[in-house]
Write an enzyme that holds these catalytic residues in place. Structure first.
Site, PDB file in Angstrom:
ATOM      1  N   PHE A 134       0.859  -1.178   0.000  1.00  0.00           N
ATOM      2  CA  PHE A 134       0.000   0.000   0.000  1.00  0.00           C
ATOM      3  C   PHE A 134       0.902   1.237   0.000  1.00  0.00           C
ATOM      4  CE2 PHE A 134      -3.155   2.773   2.267  1.00  0.00           C
ATOM      5  CZ  PHE A 134      -4.195   2.623   1.368  1.00  0.00           C
ATOM      6  N   ARG A 139     -11.814  -4.374  -8.155  1.00  0.00           N
ATOM      7  CA  ARG A 139     -11.795  -5.234  -6.967  1.00  0.00           C
ATOM      8  C   ARG A 139     -13.231  -5.527  -6.539  1.00  0.00           C
ATOM      9  NH1 ARG A 139      -8.048  -2.661  -2.370  1.00  0.00           N
ATOM     10  NH2 ARG A 139      -9.741  -1.137  -2.450  1.00  0.00           N
TER      11      ARG A 139
END
Ligand SMILES: *Cc1c(COP(=O)(O)O)cnc(C)c1O
Length: 428
Positions: A130, A388
């Site tokens: 991330f 996603r």
């Protein structure tokens, strides 16, 4: 018994009827039954109890009890909620505390880890991490006077990181290995124990970021002998936007470890108002200032629901649902030009499934348009070409997944995405 073809809506309905966790969906506020929400991996739904709990915190604890509430539960709340998270992540009750955001907690722990490995010069992460986590590391390298380098393990396919790559990068110069347990794009899940053992063999410390796994995947921090960890609560723990995060420090490291942010809530006895800082014992030293009581209070119902359902049952449904989703995607979406961007094997996968398509962004916009198809579907888009689909087993149904895949197929086959612009909003 299965009388339905696996690709029929009847089969989806049957799986929902047989789902042992089906009762939990009602614990969440569902204001629009026609909305299919597949973004619980970014912002979990609102538990019904949270709304009434917050009303009472505001009216009774703040409105009526005023400052007396600090001695009626507020002061201990960061540790008390930490204990509940400890149950979910396989830690001892006094190894977890709730405070600040994940990024800030990661800052505190990377700082502390570098201090504990003074003569080592490398920090290891991966190219799927991330970005916020990498920014924190880059900032600390600068603050430590550029004595460290950040080495990123490379994913060969954007989905997995192979063991030989870990062996290549982690070594005697490594001070710290810091990784997301489940990668936010591909949902790839590391073998926490194997990586921790490898780092320890080389003498390095490990920080796991549990943001994309906590509440979705059983975690055994003690069992894996993990040193340090951080995690987020507004995803699968359903604690609400910007809810405070948590951090974990293994018991035997707690005495030597230092927080870089000293403040009165991390002081041994803050209400003595002594002029010199003395760190509190245990995890409390990681508190700095007053906790955000309102946001923190919103965290508890999500934790209670998760503990009640149990991580084993949650994980079982999660893998059943992501397997089901992948089965449908192979049948209907791969022939239409999608590629699977998540691991095929369920034991290497967190709780979302990523589908890649060159037109991913416009396809997402079509999914989110009520005028298109039969349902309004909220997935999320991640640069450059990832859609996603998040599975939150406490409230995601098989029917949700069936309808979402069907709609994706229709959008691509009919070219409906072509009506949408390529322009992006500030939050995707
Ligand atoms: C969501 C997420 C975060 C969130 O960080 P905040 O500082 O709480 O906004 C951090 N790391 C990872 C891996 C995440 O998925």
């Amino acid at each position: 018994m299965d009388q339905h073809n696996k690709f029929s809506i009847g089969y989806a309905n049957q799986l929902d009827r047989e789902d042992p966790l089906k009762g939990f969906r009602d614990r969440f506020m569902i204001t629009d039954p026609s909305l299919i929400y597949l973004d619980g991996n970014s912002l979990g739904r609102l538990p019904r109890v949270t709304a009434s709990r917050l009303k009472s915190v505001i009216a009774d604890e703040w409105g009526d009890r005023l400052i007396r509430s600090w001695n009626e539960g507020w002061y201990e709340q960061s540790s008390r909620l930490g204990k509940k998270i400890a149950q979910i992540v396989g830690a001892h009750p006094d190894e977890v505390i709730v405070c600040d955001s994940t990024s800030i907690n990661l800052y505190k722990l990377v700082f502390a880890a570098l201090k504990m490995r003074k003569n080592r010069t490398e920090i290891v992460s991966d190219d799927m991490n991330f970005p916020s986590d990498l920014y924190v590391i880059q900032g600390l390298i600068k603050q430590f006077g550029n004595q460290h380098i950040l080495r990123l393990m490379k994913s060969s396919d954007g989905v997995n990181v192979e063991m030989h790559e870990m062996l290549r990068i982690i070594g005697k110069k490594t001070a710290l290995v810091t990784l997301s347990h489940v990668a936010f794009k591909s949902a790839y899940m590391y073998d926490m124990k194997a990586v921790t053992d490898l780092a320890h063999m080389e003498g390095a410390l490990v920080i796991w970021d549990l943001s994309h796994s906590v509440g979705a995947v059983p975690i055994y921090l003690r069992n894996a002998n993990v040193d340090l960890a951080v995690g987020c609560t507004y995803k699968y723990l359903n604690a609400g936007p910007g809810a405070p995060a948590f951090l974990f420090v293994r018991k035997d490291l707690q005495e030597q470890i230092e927080s870089p942010v000293r403040g009165w809530f991390g002081q041994d006895d803050p209400f003595k108002f002594g002029m010199t800082y003395k760190p509190a014992a245990g995890m409390k030293k990681f508190l700095a200032g007053s906790p955000p009581l309102l946001s923190q209070s919103a965290l508890e119902p999500g934790l209670d629901i998760t503990i009640e359902a149990g991580m084993t049952a949650i994980r079982k449904k999660s893998t059943d649902q992501t397997d089901y989703l992948i089965m449908l995607a192979k049948e209907w979406l791969v022939p239409a030009g999608f590629r699977l961007g998540s691991p095929v094997e369920s034991q290497k996968r967190g709780s979302h499934v990523t589908l890649k398509h060159a037109e991913a962004f416009r396809i997402c916009n079509a999914l989110m348009d009520r005028e298109v198809g039969e349902a309004l579907i909220i997935p999320d888009f991640r640069e450059p070409n990832n859609i996603r689909l998040g599975v939150a087993p406490l409230y995601t149904t098989y029917l949700d997944l069936f309808l979402a895949v069907k709609q994706l197929k229709d959008i691509v086959e009919n070219g409906w995405f072509k009506r949408y612009t390529k322009e992006k909003m500030s939050v995707t």
